[in-house]
Design an enzyme around this catalytic site. Structure first.
Site, PDB file in Angstrom:
ATOM      1  N   ASP A  32       6.680   9.212  28.329  1.00 49.70           N
ATOM      2  CA  ASP A  32       5.618  10.222  28.290  1.00 49.70           C
ATOM      3  C   ASP A  32       4.850  10.172  29.618  1.00 49.70           C
ATOM      4  O   ASP A  32       4.570   9.102  30.147  1.00 49.70           O
ATOM      5  CB  ASP A  32       4.677   9.951  27.109  1.00 49.70           C
ATOM      6  N   ASN A  89       4.388  15.078  15.713  1.00 49.64           N
ATOM      7  CA  ASN A  89       3.316  16.006  15.343  1.00 49.64           C
ATOM      8  C   ASN A  89       3.910  17.375  15.039  1.00 49.64           C
ATOM      9  O   ASN A  89       4.806  17.834  15.748  1.00 49.64           O
ATOM     10  CB  ASN A  89       2.302  16.116  16.486  1.00 49.64           C
ATOM     11  N   GLN A  96       0.330  18.824  18.042  1.00 48.27           N
ATOM     12  CA  GLN A  96       1.538  19.213  18.788  1.00 48.27           C
ATOM     13  C   GLN A  96       1.151  20.150  19.930  1.00 48.27           C
ATOM     14  O   GLN A  96       0.479  21.166  19.710  1.00 48.27           O
ATOM     15  CB  GLN A  96       2.559  19.904  17.866  1.00 48.27           C
ATOM     16  N   SER A  97       1.562  19.786  21.140  1.00 52.63           N
ATOM     17  CA  SER A  97       1.250  20.622  22.304  1.00 52.63           C
ATOM     18  C   SER A  97       2.511  21.124  22.987  1.00 52.63           C
ATOM     19  O   SER A  97       2.464  22.084  23.741  1.00 52.63           O
ATOM     20  CB  SER A  97       0.383  19.849  23.304  1.00 52.63           C
ATOM     21  N   VAL A  98       3.638  20.474  22.735  1.00 49.37           N
ATOM     22  CA  VAL A  98       4.922  20.945  23.258  1.00 49.37           C
ATOM     23  C   VAL A  98       5.783  21.295  22.047  1.00 49.37           C
ATOM     24  O   VAL A  98       6.044  20.438  21.193  1.00 49.37           O
ATOM     25  CB  VAL A  98       5.622  19.873  24.128  1.00 49.37           C
ATOM     26  N   HIS A 102       9.838  16.372  19.110  1.00 52.61           N
ATOM     27  CA  HIS A 102       9.899  15.078  19.799  1.00 52.61           C
ATOM     28  C   HIS A 102       9.304  14.004  18.909  1.00 52.61           C
ATOM     29  O   HIS A 102       8.332  14.249  18.195  1.00 52.61           O
ATOM     30  CB  HIS A 102       9.179  15.122  21.153  1.00 52.61           C
TER      31      HIS A 102
HETATM   32  P1  5GP Z   1       2.599  16.439  21.427  1.00 52.43           P
HETATM   33  O1  5GP Z   1       1.137  16.572  21.806  1.00 52.43           O
HETATM   34  O2  5GP Z   1       3.273  17.793  21.424  1.00 52.43           O
HETATM   35  O3  5GP Z   1       2.861  15.652  20.188  1.00 52.43           O
HETATM   36  O4  5GP Z   1       3.275  15.584  22.576  1.00 52.43           O
HETATM   37  C1  5GP Z   1       3.636  16.115  23.800  1.00 52.43           C
HETATM   38  C2  5GP Z   1       3.697  14.980  24.780  1.00 52.43           C
HETATM   39  O5  5GP Z   1       4.409  15.417  25.926  1.00 52.43           O
HETATM   40  C3  5GP Z   1       2.324  14.516  25.254  1.00 52.43           C
HETATM   41  O6  5GP Z   1       2.144  13.152  24.895  1.00 52.43           O
HETATM   42  C4  5GP Z   1       2.364  14.737  26.761  1.00 52.43           C
HETATM   43  O7  5GP Z   1       1.729  13.711  27.489  1.00 52.43           O
HETATM   44  C5  5GP Z   1       3.852  14.805  27.054  1.00 52.43           C
HETATM   45  N1  5GP Z   1       4.205  15.628  28.191  1.00 52.43           N
HETATM   46  C6  5GP Z   1       3.693  16.865  28.497  1.00 52.43           C
HETATM   47  N2  5GP Z   1       4.277  17.335  29.609  1.00 52.43           N
HETATM   48  C7  5GP Z   1       5.173  16.397  30.021  1.00 52.43           C
HETATM   49  C8  5GP Z   1       6.077  16.322  31.116  1.00 52.43           C
HETATM   50  O8  5GP Z   1       6.197  17.217  31.953  1.00 52.43           O
HETATM   51  N3  5GP Z   1       6.827  15.187  31.210  1.00 52.43           N
HETATM   52  C9  5GP Z   1       6.738  14.175  30.309  1.00 52.43           C
HETATM   53  N4  5GP Z   1       7.514  13.095  30.498  1.00 52.43           N
HETATM   54  N5  5GP Z   1       5.893  14.212  29.259  1.00 52.43           N
HETATM   55  C10 5GP Z   1       5.120  15.313  29.118  1.00 52.43           C
END
Ligand code: 5GP
Ligand code: ZN
Length: 116
Positions: A32, A89, A96-98, A102
């Site tokens: 991450d 998430n 969830q942001s992406v 995952h």
């Molecule tokens: P979420 O918030 O969707 O559960 O997790 C998304 C994760 O992706 C976050 O912990 C964030 O730090 C990580 N992330 C976002 N952009 C990138 C990226 O460009 N590269 C990597 N390796 N991680 C990312």
């Protein structure tokens, strides 16, 4: 299927660099970019799936692959013995942001429960 403008699909295609720690036929694991623990690795399917909520019955093998991958990552990263969290998430309100499925593999420190 992959999505053109999905960040993690772009990582799968090698268009955006990532610190890959392990990979399998159906999945990829990379660090991450904003680690929340000494070990913080994301395990993603190579195929675009939005979240656990988007999984279909025919994704049962893939779903299993992702959990097995999380355990493999924990072993490779040396946190299998000390304990770790494998969390995914679902939806913006859950953090969830992406929107490419995952599994966060987090460890190397004591993890608080319940999360906020
Ligand atoms: P979420 O918030 O969707 O559960 O997790 C998304 C994760 O992706 C976050 O912990 C964030 O730090 C990580 N992330 C976002 N952009 C990138 C990226 O460009 N590269 C990597 N390796 N991680 C990312
Ligand atoms: Zn994607």
């Amino acid at each position: 299927m992959v999505s053109d403008d999905c960040l993690f699909c772009r990582i799968v295609r090698g268009e955006i660099p990532a610190d890959v720690v392990a990979e399998g036929e159906s999945w990829l694991a990379f660090r991450d970019i904003q680690p929340q623990a000494p070990v913080h690795v994301l395990v993603i399917p190579r195929r675009h799936v939005e979240s656990v909520d988007s999984l279909a019955p025919e994704d049962a093998d893939l779903s299993g692959d992702l959990l097995l991958a999380a355990a493999e990552v924990a072993r490779v990263e040396g946190i299998a013995e000390s304990g770790y969290r494998a969390v995914t998430n679902v939806g913006e309100r859950a953090g969830q942001s992406v929107f490419h499925l995952h599994v966060h593999v987090l460890g190397g420190r004591r993890m608080r429960w319940p999360p906020g």
